[in-house]
Design a protein around this motif. Structure first.
Motif, PDB file in Angstrom:
ATOM      1  N   TRP A  97       0.855  -1.352  -0.015  1.00 50.40           N
ATOM      2  CA  TRP A  97       0.047   0.049   0.017  1.00 50.40           C
ATOM      3  C   TRP A  97       1.130   1.899  -0.408  1.00 50.40           C
ATOM      4  O   TRP A  97      -0.024   2.101  -0.878  1.00 50.40           O
ATOM      5  CB  TRP A  97      -1.041  -0.222   0.729  1.00 50.40           C
ATOM      6  CG  TRP A  97      -0.297   0.098   2.729  1.00 50.40           C
ATOM      7  CD1 TRP A  97      -0.161  -1.037   3.187  1.00 50.40           C
ATOM      8  CD2 TRP A  97       0.270   1.114   3.039  1.00 50.40           C
ATOM      9  NE1 TRP A  97       0.612  -0.226   4.722  1.00 50.40           N
ATOM     10  CE2 TRP A  97       0.600   1.040   4.409  1.00 50.40           C
ATOM     11  CE3 TRP A  97       0.104   2.760   2.916  1.00 50.40           C
ATOM     12  CZ2 TRP A  97       1.272   1.849   5.753  1.00 50.40           C
ATOM     13  CZ3 TRP A  97       0.415   3.842   3.962  1.00 50.40           C
ATOM     14  CH2 TRP A  97       0.862   3.123   4.528  1.00 50.40           C
ATOM     15  N   TRP A  98       1.456   1.329   0.989  1.00 52.33           N
ATOM     16  CA  TRP A  98       2.720   2.531   0.838  1.00 52.33           C
ATOM     17  C   TRP A  98       3.477   3.078  -0.413  1.00 52.33           C
ATOM     18  O   TRP A  98       3.719   4.294  -0.975  1.00 52.33           O
ATOM     19  CB  TRP A  98       3.837   2.279   1.810  1.00 52.33           C
ATOM     20  CG  TRP A  98       4.876   1.003   1.436  1.00 52.33           C
ATOM     21  CD1 TRP A  98       4.787  -0.146   2.232  1.00 52.33           C
ATOM     22  CD2 TRP A  98       5.787   0.830   1.583  1.00 52.33           C
ATOM     23  NE1 TRP A  98       5.825  -0.613   1.697  1.00 52.33           N
ATOM     24  CE2 TRP A  98       7.270   0.443   0.914  1.00 52.33           C
ATOM     25  CE3 TRP A  98       6.746   2.689   0.571  1.00 52.33           C
ATOM     26  CZ2 TRP A  98       8.193   0.545   0.266  1.00 52.33           C
ATOM     27  CZ3 TRP A  98       8.381   2.755  -0.391  1.00 52.33           C
ATOM     28  CH2 TRP A  98       8.947   1.731  -0.073  1.00 52.33           C
ATOM     29  N   ARG A  99       3.601   1.494  -0.900  1.00 54.78           N
ATOM     30  CA  ARG A  99       4.239   2.216  -2.592  1.00 54.78           C
ATOM     31  C   ARG A  99       3.321   2.540  -3.414  1.00 54.78           C
ATOM     32  O   ARG A  99       3.944   3.398  -4.757  1.00 54.78           O
ATOM     33  CB  ARG A  99       5.033   1.210  -3.790  1.00 54.78           C
ATOM     34  CG  ARG A  99       6.367   0.120  -2.680  1.00 54.78           C
ATOM     35  CD  ARG A  99       6.682  -1.169  -3.369  1.00 54.78           C
ATOM     36  NE  ARG A  99       8.135  -1.930  -2.407  1.00 54.78           N
ATOM     37  CZ  ARG A  99       9.038  -1.227  -2.963  1.00 54.78           C
ATOM     38  NH1 ARG A  99       9.071  -0.773  -4.262  1.00 54.78           N
ATOM     39  NH2 ARG A  99       9.918  -1.980  -2.500  1.00 54.78           N
TER      40      ARG A  99
END
Length: 332
Positions: free
Chosen positions: A191-193
């Motif tokens: 999700w952070w990517r």
């Protein structure tokens, strides 16, 4: 009952619209009535030129035989101490300048009406000690002014200026959505990517718009006032562009998601990729495709030199204002 002639001189565009909504203003108290006349013209030439703006307003008041004159500008005003101003007033000459963005942008028309009524009523009452200027708090005032400048730019109107980029991004997204390699790549990202990809894609397009449209403002000289003005202009331009591109990004995501639900079957995707996929994966796929398509469509297409994009930059509007004012002075 006395009828007082009140002149409202407004910068073109939004300030003129606001001024024309004030022709029905009435005094806060007393037996006087107001006969309000609106003139649309670029009476300001720069945020450091408050004195020149007041002088032009006084000239207009003498020409038109106004009892009071109030200027409405979309420019930031500041005093000699570097504080940003909401109002600059000359009670003796019955003249005032109101900076609309200093109102904060929210409920601007309501706040502007209240401010103008208060200004004219204060100048009309000889028993009232009208303030010469009203300064904003340094930090909170700067943030409030910046918010007002961004909202004055109306970033949602930037979308028509990005129509070719948006069409290119939609085409890119439609093709990418049915690519099995894109399915695997989207499913492999954390999700952070995905968040970083979203931020990076928006930042790249904003940077390209600034470069392509030559929207970056540079100070006219080395004075602190000129440098502060450029910083404020550039911050408002970047925020306006970021909001406009974000709106396009959100629209692109919604269209990609609808397209994915219409053409893709998770079972077919699973058999083709060899990885179990469900309907929830379509949300992730649309997210990743929106980021990739924003970069591919925004940077790979020819962005229009559109008035909507130029309007996102205070520096460009200030340049147009100076050119109009110079032509008016030459004609006179």
């Amino acid at each position: 009952m006395n009828s007082l002639r009140v002149g409202l001189v407004a910068d073109p565009a939004a300030p003129t619209v606001a001024a024309r909504r004030m022709t029905d203003l009435r005094p806060l108290s007393g037996d006087d009535t107001w006969d309000i006349d609106v003139v649309s013209e670029p009476f300001t030439t720069g945020s450091e030129d408050v004195g020149a703006a007041v002088g032009r307003l006084q000239d207009r008041a003498r020409e038109r035989d106004w009892d009071f004159v109030v200027g409405l500008t979309e420019l930031p005003l500041h005093d000699h101490e570097g504080r940003h101003l909401l109002v600059e007033t000359d009670p003796e000459q019955r003249t005032a300048v109101l900076s609309l963005p200093a109102l904060g942008g929210l409920w601007m028309h309501t706040r502007a009406r209240k401010a103008v009524r208060s200004l004219v009523s204060g100048m009309a009452d000889p028993d009232t000690d009208a303030e010469r200027h009203v300064a904003l708090p340094r930090l909170r005032g700067r943030l409030r002014l910046l918010r007002g400048m961004v909202l004055a730019n109306r970033p949602w109107l930037l979308v028509p200026g990005l129509k070719s980029a948006l069409v290119a991004a939609l085409a890119t997204g439609a093709v990418a959505t049915v690519n099995s390699t894109i399915w695997l790549l989207a499913g492999s990202l954390s999700w952070w990517r995905l968040v970083v990809a979203s931020i990076a894609s928006i930042a790249l397009v904003v940077g390209w718009l600034v470069i392509d449209g030559e929207l970056w403002d540079r100070p006219d000289d080395d004075s602190p006032q000129a440098k502060e003005r450029s910083r404020l202009y550039n911050a408002s331009t970047l925020l306006t562009l970021a909001v406009g591109v974000l709106i396009c990004y959100a629209a692109l995501y919604v269209v990609n998601l609808a397209w994915a639900y219409f053409v893709l079957d998770p079972q077919v995707m699973s058999s083709s990729s060899g990885v179990p996929m469900g309907h929830g994966d379509l949300f992730v796929l649309a997210w990743f495709v929106a980021s990739a398509a924003t970069v591919g469509g925004g940077l790979g297409s020819g962005l229009e030199s559109d008035e909507a994009i130029r309007a996102a930059a205070y520096s460009k509007r200030e340049q147009d204002r100076r050119e109009r004012l110079a032509r008016a002075e030459d004609d006179s």
